[in-house]
Design an enzyme around this catalytic site. Structure first.
Site, PDB file in Angstrom:
ATOM      1  N   SER A  64       0.829  -1.212   0.000  1.00 53.47           N
ATOM      2  CA  SER A  64       0.000   0.000   0.000  1.00 53.47           C
ATOM      3  C   SER A  64       0.856   1.252   0.000  1.00 53.47           C
ATOM      4  O   SER A  64       2.006   1.254   0.443  1.00 53.47           O
ATOM      5  CB  SER A  64      -0.916   0.019   1.216  1.00 53.47           C
ATOM      6  OG  SER A  64      -1.759  -1.098   1.232  1.00 53.47           O
ATOM      7  N   GLN A  65       0.255   2.332  -0.493  1.00 53.62           N
ATOM      8  CA  GLN A  65       0.912   3.641  -0.495  1.00 53.62           C
ATOM      9  C   GLN A  65       1.145   4.082   0.953  1.00 53.62           C
ATOM     10  O   GLN A  65       0.247   3.946   1.790  1.00 53.62           O
ATOM     11  CB  GLN A  65      -0.027   4.626  -1.206  1.00 53.62           C
ATOM     12  CG  GLN A  65       0.515   6.014  -1.318  1.00 53.62           C
ATOM     13  CD  GLN A  65      -0.459   6.938  -2.043  1.00 53.62           C
ATOM     14  OE1 GLN A  65      -1.401   6.480  -2.682  1.00 53.62           O
ATOM     15  NE2 GLN A  65      -0.225   8.218  -1.930  1.00 53.62           N
TER      16      GLN A  65
END
Ligand code: SAH
Length: 213
Positions: A64-65
């Site tokens: 994930s970012q």
């Protein structure tokens, strides 16, 4: 597996960027500053590790970012010793952030390849989740419930009832809900059958998959 001054410097830049984007929780920012994200990615992609973007990992999944990880973690409002369930272990990056915050972490992954890889990898970095499970996140983890917090790190087409039912009273479920685009949603359990719901804008996740393939 090296974590050099250069990596630490890049991480501090990332922390600054996340502050700038609106993350305020110091404990969360510290955790982002401490976890060596580059080690969760293949070594060829070192240069992408401290850019605020999601990135492909094994089995068609993504890490994930950092902003999304920070945002979801902030919504959980973790206190040391809290019992937290994560759905979608993936690379283990979010798991490591939860460990940094002193949570007792339980995490479920449905892809065997990722489950095996991450189960070996996290202890090497000193991150000891209470339990990593190969299974289906839609069902939660009944035998360990109730939880202070549950975080879903894949896009859920609907809110699984089992997850709401596994929250303590006062517990929080952070879940991105939607098919193509997801609305970040926080459910707080107010009573046996009573939940507060708040929404926090649009995000994009890989889907929370329903049947094993
Ligand atoms: N937390 C991860 C994000 C990985 S992406 C990280 O920090 O890297 C989402 C993950 O959810 C993927 O690894 C995917 O395999 C997993 N996933 C998808 N559907 C699932 C399900 N039903 N149960 C458990 N995990 C699931």
């Amino acid at each position: 597996m090296k974590d050099t001054f250069k990596h630490k410097g890049l991480r501090q830049q990332l922390v600054k960027e996340l502050k700038h984007k609106g993350i305020t929780d110091e404990a969360v920012l510290n955790a982002i500053g401490n976890v060596p994200r580059h080690l969760f990615m293949d070594s060829g992609f070192l240069h992408y590790a401290y850019v605020d973007k999601a990135f492909p990992i094994a089995a068609d999944q993504t890490i994930s970012q950092p902003y999304t990880v920070a945002f979801q973690t902030e919504l959980l409002q973790i206190k040391k010793g809290d019992k937290i369930l994560e759905i979608g272990t993936g690379s283990g990056y979010q798991t490591a952030i939860l460990c940094e915050l002193g949570a007792k972490v339980y995490s479920i992954e449905r892809q065997n390849e990722l489950f095996k890889k991450t189960s070996k990898f996290l202890p090497k970095l000193g991150y000891r989740a209470k339990k990593l499970v190969f299974g289906d996140g839609y069902a939660g983890l009944r035998e360990e419930a109730p939880f202070d917090g549950i975080i879903v790190t894949a896009g859920a087409p609907f809110v699984p009832k089992a997850l709401l039912g596994q929250l303590k009273i006062g517990g929080r479920l952070v879940i991105p809900v939607g098919k193509n685009v997801q609305e970040m949603t926080l459910y707080t359990r107010k009573g046996e059958k009573e939940f507060d719901k708040e929404e926090f804008g649009e995000f994009r996740f890989v889907p929370l998959l329903e049947d094993k393939n």
